[in-house]
Design a protein around this motif. Structure first.
Motif, PDB file in Angstrom:
ATOM      1  N   HIS A  25      35.075  16.034 -27.946  1.00 22.80           N
ATOM      2  CA  HIS A  25      33.667  15.861 -27.542  1.00 22.80           C
ATOM      3  C   HIS A  25      33.442  16.647 -26.255  1.00 22.80           C
ATOM      4  CE1 HIS A  25      30.094  12.813 -26.973  1.00 22.80           C
ATOM      5  NE2 HIS A  25      29.806  14.003 -26.456  1.00 22.80           N
ATOM      6  N   HIS A  27      30.572  19.615 -25.051  1.00 23.60           N
ATOM      7  CA  HIS A  27      29.459  20.534 -25.321  1.00 23.60           C
ATOM      8  C   HIS A  27      29.794  21.796 -24.540  1.00 23.60           C
ATOM      9  CE1 HIS A  27      26.966  17.229 -26.941  1.00 23.60           C
ATOM     10  NE2 HIS A  27      27.708  16.517 -26.121  1.00 23.60           N
ATOM     11  N   HIS A 205      26.176  11.803 -32.205  1.00 24.72           N
ATOM     12  CA  HIS A 205      26.092  10.953 -31.021  1.00 24.72           C
ATOM     13  C   HIS A 205      25.337   9.686 -31.423  1.00 24.72           C
ATOM     14  CE1 HIS A 205      27.252  14.517 -28.864  1.00 24.72           C
ATOM     15  NE2 HIS A 205      27.017  14.011 -27.670  1.00 24.72           N
ATOM     16  N   HIS A 229      30.481   9.070 -28.478  1.00 24.40           N
ATOM     17  CA  HIS A 229      30.216   7.972 -27.517  1.00 24.40           C
ATOM     18  C   HIS A 229      30.462   6.642 -28.242  1.00 24.40           C
ATOM     19  CE1 HIS A 229      28.903  10.426 -24.179  1.00 24.40           C
ATOM     20  NE2 HIS A 229      28.020  11.040 -24.944  1.00 24.40           N
ATOM     21  N   ASP A 286      32.797  15.614 -22.456  1.00 24.55           N
ATOM     22  CA  ASP A 286      31.351  15.715 -22.701  1.00 24.55           C
ATOM     23  C   ASP A 286      30.764  16.999 -22.090  1.00 24.55           C
ATOM     24  OD1 ASP A 286      29.081  14.832 -23.983  1.00 24.55           O
ATOM     25  OD2 ASP A 286      28.613  13.245 -22.559  1.00 24.55           O
TER      26      ASP A 286
END
Ligand code: HPA
Ligand code: ZN
Length: 346
Positions: A25, A27, A205, A229, A286
């Protein structure tokens, strides 16, 4: 047999950074450091609403997801050319390699770029070339997951998938990110069904800021294979039980949760509870450039604030990261053997 109880705390802290792990995870636009943002802005002639690197960094005081997303999309506006996407991902891979990452599945947000006139080819080919270079330069096995922006329409998501299909061989799945509240998974039911029919992996998500019901609809309507998450599942004991029974992976992002005020402090994070309940929880970064740290920093911050987490839990989280990855069974087994070795040597 690994004797977890004999691993001293100091050795554990070193293992949190050095042991082999997967990141599921991240981005990639969230790995854009302020220095690179200013560098690319200068080179590409993009005007930024911040006077300096320091002024930009000073703006990183978030109150919720949306307050972060506004700055995150502004930062990504400096990315124009294929080489920009390549440079951004290579900077991430260097950091990931230093944290023991041997496998990474990178989220990217094509709409953030194509809506500014950047060709899909520049985005995907720049990132795909970086994934290939990650293997030769860092020994990292990397792949891409295309995320739809959920504050936009399902029709826009369909257009994005269509535009990405000429590059189908460069991504392994689709995901769903951006503003969660008010944009339930159901909004994207048909485009996820299409992606599924194309043989793409599915993630979304859910349960970051949104309610546990969004986790349920991500599972039941979108048919995702992992929840990104998912921490708000703790509000529903029945859902926690279901996630544990299905071994449905959660890609938890501890520093992100603190920075976006999903939890008040790291000491309040419910990760220990998720592990005790038998969930397949993993630790991830993240948007590391915005949230104060990369994967190693996430592990260290979490284990420092939550002393009930020890060597056994560290090993479980890292093993879970391999188990939850979209890699072939042989690759998973080889990485888990490396992980066992690292802990046995401890
Ligand atoms: N949540 C939703 N969308 C995002 C995030 C996140 O944490 N980071 C980047 N896009
Ligand atoms: Zn995310």
């Amino acid at each position: 047999m690994i004797d977890f109880d004999r691993i001293p705390r100091e050795r554990l802290m070193a293992l949190l950074r050095s042991a082999p792990k997967a990141e599921l995870h991240i981005h990639i636009e969230g790995s854009l450091e302020p220095e690179l943002i200013f560098d690319l802005a200068r080179r590409n002639g993009v005007a930024l609403p911040y006077a300096s690197v320091e002024a930009l960094r000073a703006a990183y005081a978030f109150t919720d997801l949306q307050s972060f997303l506004d700055i995150y999309y502004a930062g990504a506006s400096v990315l124009l050319k294929e080489d920009d996407f390549h440079a951004m991902a290579m900077a991430y891979f260097a950091r990931a390699a230093a944290d023991g990452v041997v496998h990474a599945e990178l989220f990217f947000d094509p709409q953030t770029h194509t809506d500014r006139g950047v060709p899909m080819a520049a985005v995907v080919q720049g990132l795909a070339r970086a994934c290939a270079d990650a293997r030769t330069q860092h020994g990292i096995d990397a792949s891409l997951i295309l995320c739809f922006l959920r504050h936009l329409t399902e029709a826009a998501a369909f257009d994005t998938l269509e535009a990405a299909l000429p590059f189908r061989q460069h991504f392994i799945g689709v995901g769903l990110d951006s503003s969660e509240r008010g944009h339930p998974p159901e909004k994207f039911a048909r485009v996820f069904a299409k992606a599924r029919a194309l043989g793409l992996h599915l993630v979304a998500h859910a349960g970051e800021e949104g309610p546990p019901a969004y986790i349920e609809s991500a599972l039941d309507v979108l048919k995702v294979e992992r929840i990104d998450h998912g921490v708000r599942c703790v509000e529903s004991p029945a859902l926690v039980q279901r996630l544990a029974a299905q071994r449905m992976p959660l890609t938890v992002c501890p520093l992100s949760n603190v920075k976006l005020c999903v939890v008040p402090t790291m000491a309040d994070h419910r990760l220990p509870e998720l592990l005790s309940a038998g969930l397949c929880a993993t630790v991830n970064s993240d948007d590391p450039a915005y949230f104060g740290g990369y994967l190693g920093d996430n592990f260290v911050a979490t284990f420092t604030a939550l002393p009930q987490l020890g060597a056994r839990e560290a090993h479980t989280l890292m093993r879970n990261s391999f188990e939850a990855s979209f890699s072939p069974p042989e690759a998973k087994a080889a990485w888990i053997a490396q992980l066992d070795q690292a802990f046995a040597a401890g």
